[in-house]
Design a protein around this motif. Structure first.
Motif, PDB file in Angstrom:
ATOM      1  N   ALA A 100       0.888  -8.080  -2.823  1.00 52.09           N
ATOM      2  CA  ALA A 100      -0.187  -7.721  -3.752  1.00 52.09           C
ATOM      3  C   ALA A 100      -0.591  -6.254  -3.699  1.00 52.09           C
ATOM      4  O   ALA A 100      -1.553  -5.862  -4.358  1.00 52.09           O
ATOM      5  CB  ALA A 100      -1.413  -8.600  -3.491  1.00 52.09           C
ATOM      6  N   GLY A 101       0.109  -5.419  -2.936  1.00 51.86           N
ATOM      7  CA  GLY A 101      -0.225  -3.997  -2.887  1.00 51.86           C
ATOM      8  C   GLY A 101       0.231  -3.270  -4.139  1.00 51.86           C
ATOM      9  O   GLY A 101       1.319  -3.546  -4.660  1.00 51.86           O
ATOM     10  N   VAL A 136       5.650   5.543   5.831  1.00 49.98           N
ATOM     11  CA  VAL A 136       6.411   4.446   5.225  1.00 49.98           C
ATOM     12  C   VAL A 136       5.434   3.369   4.780  1.00 49.98           C
ATOM     13  O   VAL A 136       4.728   2.781   5.607  1.00 49.98           O
ATOM     14  CB  VAL A 136       7.453   3.872   6.196  1.00 49.98           C
ATOM     15  CG1 VAL A 136       8.261   2.772   5.505  1.00 49.98           C
ATOM     16  CG2 VAL A 136       8.378   4.978   6.687  1.00 49.98           C
ATOM     17  N   LEU A 137       5.410   3.117   3.495  1.00 48.85           N
ATOM     18  CA  LEU A 137       4.454   2.182   2.902  1.00 48.85           C
ATOM     19  C   LEU A 137       5.167   0.933   2.411  1.00 48.85           C
ATOM     20  O   LEU A 137       6.153   1.017   1.675  1.00 48.85           O
ATOM     21  CB  LEU A 137       3.731   2.863   1.733  1.00 48.85           C
ATOM     22  CG  LEU A 137       2.669   2.068   0.996  1.00 48.85           C
ATOM     23  CD1 LEU A 137       1.533   1.674   1.933  1.00 48.85           C
ATOM     24  CD2 LEU A 137       2.136   2.875  -0.183  1.00 48.85           C
ATOM     25  N   HIS A 138       4.672  -0.217   2.844  1.00 51.03           N
ATOM     26  CA  HIS A 138       5.197  -1.501   2.372  1.00 51.03           C
ATOM     27  C   HIS A 138       4.082  -2.203   1.605  1.00 51.03           C
ATOM     28  O   HIS A 138       3.054  -2.560   2.176  1.00 51.03           O
ATOM     29  CB  HIS A 138       5.651  -2.357   3.556  1.00 51.03           C
ATOM     30  CG  HIS A 138       6.556  -3.493   3.158  1.00 51.03           C
ATOM     31  ND1 HIS A 138       6.440  -4.150   1.949  1.00 51.03           N
ATOM     32  CD2 HIS A 138       7.582  -4.106   3.812  1.00 51.03           C
ATOM     33  CE1 HIS A 138       7.357  -5.103   1.878  1.00 51.03           C
ATOM     34  NE2 HIS A 138       8.063  -5.089   2.991  1.00 51.03           N
ATOM     35  N   SER A 181       1.311  -2.572   4.593  1.00 55.41           N
ATOM     36  CA  SER A 181       1.359  -1.849   5.866  1.00 55.41           C
ATOM     37  C   SER A 181       1.752  -0.393   5.651  1.00 55.41           C
ATOM     38  O   SER A 181       2.445  -0.050   4.691  1.00 55.41           O
ATOM     39  CB  SER A 181       2.358  -2.509   6.819  1.00 55.41           C
ATOM     40  OG  SER A 181       3.683  -2.402   6.317  1.00 55.41           O
ATOM     41  N   LEU A 182       1.284   0.441   6.582  1.00 51.07           N
ATOM     42  CA  LEU A 182       1.611   1.860   6.590  1.00 51.07           C
ATOM     43  C   LEU A 182       2.045   2.241   7.996  1.00 51.07           C
ATOM     44  O   LEU A 182       1.347   1.938   8.969  1.00 51.07           O
ATOM     45  CB  LEU A 182       0.399   2.684   6.172  1.00 51.07           C
ATOM     46  CG  LEU A 182       0.569   4.212   6.145  1.00 51.07           C
ATOM     47  CD1 LEU A 182       1.541   4.618   5.035  1.00 51.07           C
ATOM     48  CD2 LEU A 182      -0.777   4.901   5.965  1.00 51.07           C
ATOM     49  N   HIS A 183       3.207   2.871   8.106  1.00 53.32           N
ATOM     50  CA  HIS A 183       3.706   3.365   9.383  1.00 53.32           C
ATOM     51  C   HIS A 183       3.879   4.875   9.304  1.00 53.32           C
ATOM     52  O   HIS A 183       4.283   5.404   8.257  1.00 53.32           O
ATOM     53  CB  HIS A 183       5.064   2.743   9.732  1.00 53.32           C
ATOM     54  CG  HIS A 183       5.023   1.281  10.034  1.00 53.32           C
ATOM     55  ND1 HIS A 183       4.835   0.318   9.062  1.00 53.32           N
ATOM     56  CD2 HIS A 183       5.160   0.610  11.214  1.00 53.32           C
ATOM     57  CE1 HIS A 183       4.856  -0.873   9.628  1.00 53.32           C
ATOM     58  NE2 HIS A 183       5.053  -0.728  10.923  1.00 53.32           N
ATOM     59  N   ARG A 197      10.317  -0.828   0.717  1.00 49.21           N
ATOM     60  CA  ARG A 197       9.374   0.139   1.255  1.00 49.21           C
ATOM     61  C   ARG A 197       9.541   1.499   0.581  1.00 49.21           C
ATOM     62  O   ARG A 197      10.628   1.828   0.106  1.00 49.21           O
ATOM     63  CB  ARG A 197       9.579   0.305   2.772  1.00 49.21           C
ATOM     64  CG  ARG A 197       9.308  -0.958   3.581  1.00 49.21           C
ATOM     65  CD  ARG A 197       9.905  -0.814   4.968  1.00 49.21           C
ATOM     66  NE  ARG A 197       9.540  -1.880   5.870  1.00 49.21           N
ATOM     67  CZ  ARG A 197      10.125  -3.068   5.921  1.00 49.21           C
ATOM     68  NH1 ARG A 197      11.125  -3.345   5.093  1.00 49.21           N
ATOM     69  NH2 ARG A 197       9.722  -3.978   6.797  1.00 49.21           N
ATOM     70  N   ILE A 198       8.466   2.290   0.578  1.00 53.13           N
ATOM     71  CA  ILE A 198       8.509   3.647   0.052  1.00 53.13           C
ATOM     72  C   ILE A 198       8.306   4.613   1.215  1.00 53.13           C
ATOM     73  O   ILE A 198       7.311   4.520   1.944  1.00 53.13           O
ATOM     74  CB  ILE A 198       7.406   3.877  -1.000  1.00 53.13           C
ATOM     75  CG1 ILE A 198       7.605   2.937  -2.191  1.00 53.13           C
ATOM     76  CG2 ILE A 198       7.421   5.332  -1.472  1.00 53.13           C
ATOM     77  CD1 ILE A 198       6.479   2.990  -3.204  1.00 53.13           C
ATOM     78  N   GLY A 199       9.251   5.520   1.397  1.00 52.12           N
ATOM     79  CA  GLY A 199       9.154   6.506   2.460  1.00 52.12           C
ATOM     80  C   GLY A 199       8.773   7.874   1.910  1.00 52.12           C
ATOM     81  O   GLY A 199       9.417   8.378   0.979  1.00 52.12           O
ATOM     82  N   PHE A 200       7.714   8.449   2.466  1.00 50.79           N
ATOM     83  CA  PHE A 200       7.275   9.792   2.105  1.00 50.79           C
ATOM     84  C   PHE A 200       7.683  10.734   3.233  1.00 50.79           C
ATOM     85  O   PHE A 200       7.124  10.664   4.331  1.00 50.79           O
ATOM     86  CB  PHE A 200       5.744   9.844   1.947  1.00 50.79           C
ATOM     87  CG  PHE A 200       5.189   8.972   0.848  1.00 50.79           C
ATOM     88  CD1 PHE A 200       4.836   9.521  -0.374  1.00 50.79           C
ATOM     89  CD2 PHE A 200       5.016   7.613   1.050  1.00 50.79           C
ATOM     90  CE1 PHE A 200       4.308   8.725  -1.378  1.00 50.79           C
ATOM     91  CE2 PHE A 200       4.481   6.805   0.048  1.00 50.79           C
ATOM     92  CZ  PHE A 200       4.132   7.354  -1.167  1.00 50.79           C
TER      93      PHE A 200
END
Length: 311
Positions: free
Chosen positions: A76-77, A70-72, A127-129, A58-61
């Motif tokens: 295919a993203g 938090v982007l997962h 997903s985006l949290h 995941r990438i956390g901004f």
């Protein structure tokens, strides 16, 4: 699925572009992308990105006021960057007069450019949290061991804490952080170990070999991906690369011995290996392994990532 080397290079590219920049607007094209309701997504608009962090795959901004996007990317993203302020931003995703591309899920508009998210195929797994503080952030962290923050002893302890196949152990996000299907194949090939060897049956020499291979393989690919993208944004993120030794190379010659690369198929996954270099010449038949792999491998991509419904 983008793994540790890919995510690391993504973050390094993002640091050059969005760190200390203001996130002016978030536009969501898919109702399935955002998995949280509070805080509201509008609360990040007008705030600066003050930190970027990797949590597994995941990438956390990190934004001002201790908010975290938090982007997962899942399988295919992919991320894309377009320079320029509002004039360079993509068309309004909520516009009724023009439809965005079907694979376009979101746009994050900054004062200096736009970061967009696409996802190939019809299944929406990305997903985006949006969470508050370190506590909220850690709820999304699978908790796997960071391979560059441990030593051989720590690696061995986690590896042999349960008796799984090596393929499963390396790709379990609760055991090791950021390793997936592609790089685990390369790690096992470089270590000359079978993907179905059991963790608690390994000798100390084999554990050390695996540890060195894991660190070495991931380092090698981070360096290659950095060189490939250069000063540009990484746009060619893929699990199948020409320089790989075994992953995605079924029936192609092994770069070490010249014999044909073989594969094991199970559920929606595939493991590639060299029988000569990794299994003492034995061909691992899918049918003979079906019982073992059913018991030791997740059935879905969500299970593989340790996700529960709503994550």
């Amino acid at each position: 699925m983008p793994e540790l080397p890919d995510i690391t290079v993504y973050i390094e590219a993002l640091e050059k572009r969005v760190l200390n920049q203001t996130l002016e607007r978030v536009q969501l094209a898919s109702p399935f992308l955002l998995r949280t309701a509070t805080p509201p997504i509008s609360s990040v608009e007008g705030r600066k990105i003050v930190q970027l962090r990797r949590l597994g795959k995941r990438i956390g901004f990190g934004l001002e006021k201790d908010l975290w996007l938090v982007l997962h990317l899942m399988i295919a993203g992919r991320l894309h960057w377009k320079e320029g302020g509002s004039k360079g931003s993509p068309r309004n995703l909520s516009s009724k007069t023009s439809k965005p591309p079907k694979n376009h899920l979101a746009a994050f508009q900054f004062n200096n450019g736009t970061l967009s998210l696409t996802e190939a195929g019809t299944k929406r797994r990305a997903s985006l949290h949006l969470v508050q503080g370190e506590a909220g952030l850690q709820l999304l962290n699978p908790g796997g061991l960071e391979i560059f923050e441990t030593d051989l002893k720590g690696f061995a302890k986690v590896l042999q804490s349960s008796n799984h196949t090596l393929k499963r152990a390396l790709t379990d996000p609760r055991m090791f952080s950021g390793i997936g299907n592609a790089y685990s194949d390369e790690i096992l090939f470089n270590a000359r170990l079978s993907p179905i060897a059991l963790t608690q049956k390994l000798t100390s020499e084999e554990v050390e070999r695996l540890f060195d291979s894991t660190r070495g393989t991931l380092t090698q690919w981070m360096e290659l991906l950095r060189a490939e993208s250069g000063d540009g944004f990484p746009e060619k993120v893929t699990a199948f690369r020409p320089g790989m030794a075994v992953h995605g190379r079924y029936h192609q010659p092994c770069p070490r011995c010249g014999n044909k690369i073989q594969r094991i198929r199970y559920a929606s996954n595939e493991t590639n290996y060299c029988p000569t270099c990794q299994t003492a010449g034995k061909l691992l038949a899918d049918r003979a392994l079906s019982r073992l792999l059913r018991a030791d491998w997740p059935r879905t991509a969500d299970e593989l990532e340790g996700l529960t419904p709503g994550q």
